[in-house]
Design an enzyme around this catalytic site. Structure first.
Site, short mmCIF file in Angstrom:
data_model
loop_
_atom_site.label_atom_id
_atom_site.label_comp_id
_atom_site.label_asym_id
_atom_site.label_seq_id
_atom_site.Cartn_x
_atom_site.Cartn_y
_atom_site.Cartn_z
N THR A 747 -20.27 30.73 1.58
CA THR A 747 -20.86 32.24 2.07
C THR A 747 -21.57 32.62 3.02
OG1 THR A 747 -21.64 33.68 0.40
CG2 THR A 747 -19.72 32.77 -0.52
N ASP A 748 -21.72 34.19 3.62
CA ASP A 748 -22.51 34.78 3.65
C ASP A 748 -23.55 35.21 2.81
OD1 ASP A 748 -24.79 36.07 5.48
OD2 ASP A 748 -23.13 37.00 6.97
N TRP A 749 -24.51 35.40 2.93
CA TRP A 749 -25.51 36.02 1.48
C TRP A 749 -25.91 37.01 1.25
CZ3 TRP A 749 -26.29 31.53 3.91
CH2 TRP A 749 -27.71 31.05 3.64
N MET A 779 -24.38 31.60 -1.57
CA MET A 779 -25.54 31.67 -0.82
C MET A 779 -25.50 33.24 -0.90
SD MET A 779 -27.04 29.62 0.05
CE MET A 779 -26.22 28.25 1.11
#
Length: 953
Positions: A747-749, A779
């Site tokens: 995932t993106d953060w 993430m």
């Protein structure tokens, strides 16, 4: 982590990036050969950006700490045969002392689009004209993550001060060139203004060239490098001319009504008169001729392809240069409707001296001209097809300068009957009604009238698709106790045997050495182990390279005991982001790299990037970014390559292959439709399946199939109602099953996920939906938070309730472990244990305010960012901090923690909305003695109340 291994830029890397930065400059106008500045000529340089030269856009993609930077003024000063007006330069340098660069206070997304400009009086302009014959005006712009552009002065448009500067300079200089140090195309309506006494003769996009960008553009302006860049976007006369503009910026949804007609596909098909500078355009200091020697259809193992032999000759008498040859195709309108032109292939010559020539051989598969039928109108739903009719091929130096080429002596390539190229299944189709563009009646000028048609909607059960593809549990063959969950037995759909696995002593290296299968290894991991393994930790994890984005893999002692290494990721794509001051090389932005039209050069550049990643013990660069530049308003366009999917895919492949050659790995991002930064975490991309497949996913597909990418990051946003982080069709049906991707997806953060079947509300606790979609890694949770489930995610609870199977979780674990086996982390000893940072005691005259003699000690730092402590007994200590930030959860801020002037940790946090939290930091080894405790480079909005020294031995 041994800190001496980090922060040493790779020798020769910056110098090579200078070469790439120069090659991507795009010359749009050059009347009277104003450029280059010739030996012995005098030049006056205007605009503060000559000194405050932009290296990159803002946000994570541009946050690289560099050993030095360059600017245009000093770059021109280094040219011994060119005379720079130093009196004017001194005026600027003096003015800049009282008008420093505004970075927005260091706040996330706070830096303004432009900088205040120095007023140019008649007196200054007149005096400069007496000193020199030529003028160079430098205009700068930036934007980035969480900060879109806007169709206003200071962003896409020039400010009144900039327009006044241009008017003043052109009032005295007959020969004026404008350099655009920008991250993205801007409005160009000022170029031909009637208000100028003398017209602007030359304009060049230098883009943002990284740390060597100032020297690179000076090389071009001085004629040491001949510009050979070409636009990878269409520059229209107005932002309002782009079809995406009317739907851009919505908070809840963004309708992609232009469908496949993005950029030049729209303008050439419907309104070619609205184009100021066309796609693929760019001129040189020399002239080239191109002759098609042969154009033929060839039958290969993969089907028909076209081969073009094009002779390119440098017809100029002075300058060496490179030229690009572009191949476009025109498909019949058929039942689907098609753009008038689409890029099919391209090639670029080597450096040709005056009179020198080269024959380029360019190949293009016939299947590349296929279109996706998402409605069944051709009788072949969910297939790529070549409809019957005439397909024409064009070759030239831009989309408007490409001429019709005969294939085997014929005017076109004839498809006698509809041909199915690839049969797929419906995936990611929208669930709501909306309409999309389609060509209507053909107009006299060859373009088409705009009509609209309804977009086909979702017509299958995602629940059934998931059920029919559930992986089997990996069962332990040892003496294992099985626990039958009654709820599972009652629910046939999720009936699974729950078990407590037996540790058979296998390590991950046993899989590498073929002493055990991956399935046998995975079978040893408990539910708790598996749930922890799909959690990444960060940012600035103390056990990996300082200041980087995340750690993943061996995030618990138990996972480490199985020989699962702790791997490291770093933000990119323009270099390694190491918050806290560690140095790396910053390369040109994606906009510039694609403008080179030279994938081989970019691959070579990123081979060096791979080596630098390896030397810094980093396993994955979070890049390249390859979202389509759907709109000039997207602030993150600087990370991306083009409005065209072929260019996007080819350059993403070059980046991936280069980094892998260098010894590390790349991450394709943001998958998919991250085409707007405003409301990026929630705006729904409502888009047809055809547009997804032909435009927005195509670059990713090329990078997987041709580039061999083994890492993907999903985007924040939902696509057709399903958040990308939990989108089964995105990360399983299309990415893995159709494209054959083998690697990890993250995932993106701090992303959020919603129900993989029904959609609905999203939350970052919904990691069970992420796992079900086969998005492998969340993430990120806080450092050391994976073992204790710091974000209280629902993975283990879903296992108990039967809404997630153990086999699905094991599938993600297998993906992660297979990646780690091939990653640099598997060869690093420090990846399997946490090393303490050792700091020597110092000598201080003043008495320590804090004494470390008990189990733990709190050192206040909120009011006094520097304190002195005394260690009474040597030992190992765990550092902890109490911290808060006033931004939202996606805002990023940081500072460095120093002991005796030695950086021991980077403290990084997303926004906490002002709430205090505790954060676990690095382990340190301290001898008896005195130590200074100091916070350095504390960014605005970040507060730290205390640092705790907790004795652990």
């Amino acid at each position: 982590m041994t800190q001496k291994k980090t922060g040493i830029p790779l020798e020769g890397f910056a110098e090579f990036s200078r070469k790439a930065a120069a090659e991507g400059a795009v010359l749009l106008k050059n009347e009277g050969m104003v450029l280059p500045v010739k030996p012995g000529e005098r030049v006056s340089i205007f605009g503060r950006i000559q000194k405050n030269y932009y290296r990159s856009g803002t946000g994570s993609g541009g946050s690289v700490n560099v050993a030095y930077t360059t600017n245009l003024l000093d770059g021109m000063r280094s040219k011994k045969n060119i005379i720079v007006n130093e009196e004017l330069a001194a005026v600027y340098e003096k003015w800049l002392i009282n008008n420093p660069f505004d970075n927005g206070g260091g706040v996330w997304a706070g830096e303004p689009w432009n900088q205040k400009e120095m007023p140019i009086s008649e007196e200054i302009a007149g005096a400069a004209r007496k000193q020199s014959d030529k003028a160079i005006i430098v205009i700068g712009r930036t934007a980035g993550e969480d900060k879109d552009n806007d169709d206003t002065p200071g962003s896409c448009r020039l400010t009144e001060e900039e327009q006044a500067m241009i008017k003043a300079v052109t009032g005295y200089f007959e020969q004026t060139a404008v350099v655009l140090n920008v991250s993205n195309i801007i409005d160009m309506s000022w170029l031909d203004s009637a208000e100028y006494k003398y017209p602007i003769k030359s304009v060049i996009y230098s883009w943002q060239g990284g740390m060597e960008g100032g020297n690179a553009i000076a090389d071009v302006l001085a004629g040491e490098v001949t510009p050979s860049g070409k636009l990878t976007d269409t520059i229209a006369y107005s932002i309002q001319d782009y079809p995406s503009t009317k739907n851009y910026g919505g908070e809840d949804k963004n309708l992609y009504q232009e469908d496949i007609y993005v950029g030049y596909r729209y303008f050439e098909t419907f309104c070619p008169e609205k184009v100021h500078f066309e796609f693929g355009y760019g001129i040189s200091y020399t002239d080239f001729s191109s002759t098609v020697l042969k154009a033929e259809k060839v039958r290969g193992n993969g089907g028909d392809y076209f081969e073009f032999q094009v002779k390119v000759k440098n017809e100029g008498g002075t300058y060496s240069g490179k030229e690009v040859v572009e191949v476009y195709y025109e498909a019949p309108q058929g039942k689907l409707g098609r753009p008038i032109r689409a890029l099919g292939a391209f090639g670029k010559t080597a450096l040709l001296k005056s009179g020198e020539e080269e024959v380029l051989i360019i190949k293009m598969p016939a299947a590349a001209m296929a279109a996706y039928d998402d409605s069944g109108v051709t009788g072949n739903p969910y297939c790529y097809v070549l409809e019957a009719g005439e397909y024409r091929l064009y070759v030239g130096s831009s989309i408007k300068k490409a001429s019709l080429v005969k294939i085997d002596g014929k005017e076109s390539y004839q498809v006698e009957k509809l041909t199915v190229i690839e049969k797929l299944q419906q995936a990611m189709a929208p669930t709501e009604d909306f309409t999309r563009l389609k060509p209507g009646k053909k107009k006299e000028n060859g373009s088409y009238e705009i009509t609209y048609e309804s977009v086909p909607k979702l017509a299958y059960s995602i629940e059934e698709r998931i059920k029919n593809n559930l992986p089997e549990d990996i069962e332990d063959t040892g003496n294992v106790k099985y626990l039958q969950d009654k709820k599972h037995l009652q629910n046939e759909k999720y009936s699974r045997n729950m078990k407590q696995p037996q540790d058979k002593g296998y390590l991950l290296k046993d899989v590498a050495e073929k002493k055990a299968t991956m399935e046998e290894f995975i079978s040893q991991l408990s539910n708790e182990d598996l749930a922890a393994l799909v959690r990444g930790e960060g940012m600035c994890h103390p056990s990996v390279t300082p200041g980087t984005a995340s750690a993943f893999g061996g995030v618990t002692d138990r996972l480490l005991s199985f020989g699962i290494p702790l791997a490291c990721t770093s933000d990119g794509p323009s270099g390694i982001r190491m918050d806290g001051g560690y140095k790396a090389t910053q390369v040109p932005i994606g906009t510039l790299l694609a403008a080179t039209w030279n994938p081989e050069l970019v691959e070579e550049l990123y081979t060096l990037e791979g080596k630098e990643l390896l030397s810094n013990s980093i396993d994955m660069l979070l890049g390249p970014g390859l979202n389509i530049r759907r709109s000039p308003l997207n602030g993150r366009n600087f990370e991306y390559f083009s409005e065209d999917p072929l260019i996007t895919g080819k350059f993403a492949s070059a980046v991936v292959k280069g980094i892998m050659k260098g010894g590390s790995n790349a991450t394709l991002k943001h998958f998919a439709c991250n085409n707007q930064e405003k409301f990026r975490a929630k705006v729904d991309a409502v888009v047809s399946e055809r547009a997804l497949r032909e435009i927005y996913l195509k670059g990713f597909e090329i990078a997987v199939k041709e580039g061999g990418a083994n890492g993907v990051m999903t985007s924040y946003n939902p696509v057709n109602g399903h958040w990308a982080a939990s989108n089964y069709d995105l990360t399983t049906t299309i990415l893995r099953e159709e494209w054959g991707f083998q690697g990890i997806v993250m995932t993106d953060w701090w992303a959020i996920m919603n129900d993989v079947v029904s959609g609905g509300a999203a939350d970052r606790k919904n990691t069970h939906f992420m796992v079900r979609a086969q998005n492998d890694l969340y993430m990120v949770v806080s450092n050391f938070g994976a073992e204790v489930n710091a974000y209280r995610d629902l993975t283990e609870e879903a296992l108990k309730e039967g809404t997630l199977t153990r086999g699905e979780l094991q599938r993600c674990a297998k993906n992660i472990c297979e990646f780690l086996l091939k990653s640099p982390s598997f060869k690093r000893e420090e990846s399997f244990s946490e090393e303490a940072v050792f700091v020597e005691p110092g000598n201080f005259d003043r008495k320590a305010g804090n004494i470390l003699e008990g189990d733990d000690t709190l050192v206040p730092v909120l009011e006094t960012p520097q304190s002195v402590i005394e260690v009474k007994e040597a030992g190992f200590f765990r550092l902890m901090v109490k911290i808060r930030s006033f931004g939202d959860e996606l805002a990023q801020t940081s500072c460095s923690l120093l002991l005796n002037d030695t950086q021991v940790a980077t403290i990084q946090i997303g926004g906490t909305d002002g709430h205090w939290i505790k954060q676990k930091l690095v382990k340190v080894e301290l001898k008896e003695g005195m130590y200074s405790v100091e916070l350095k480079d504390v960014k605005q909005g970040l507060e730290i109340e205390w640092v705790e020294f907790k004795r652990i031995s």
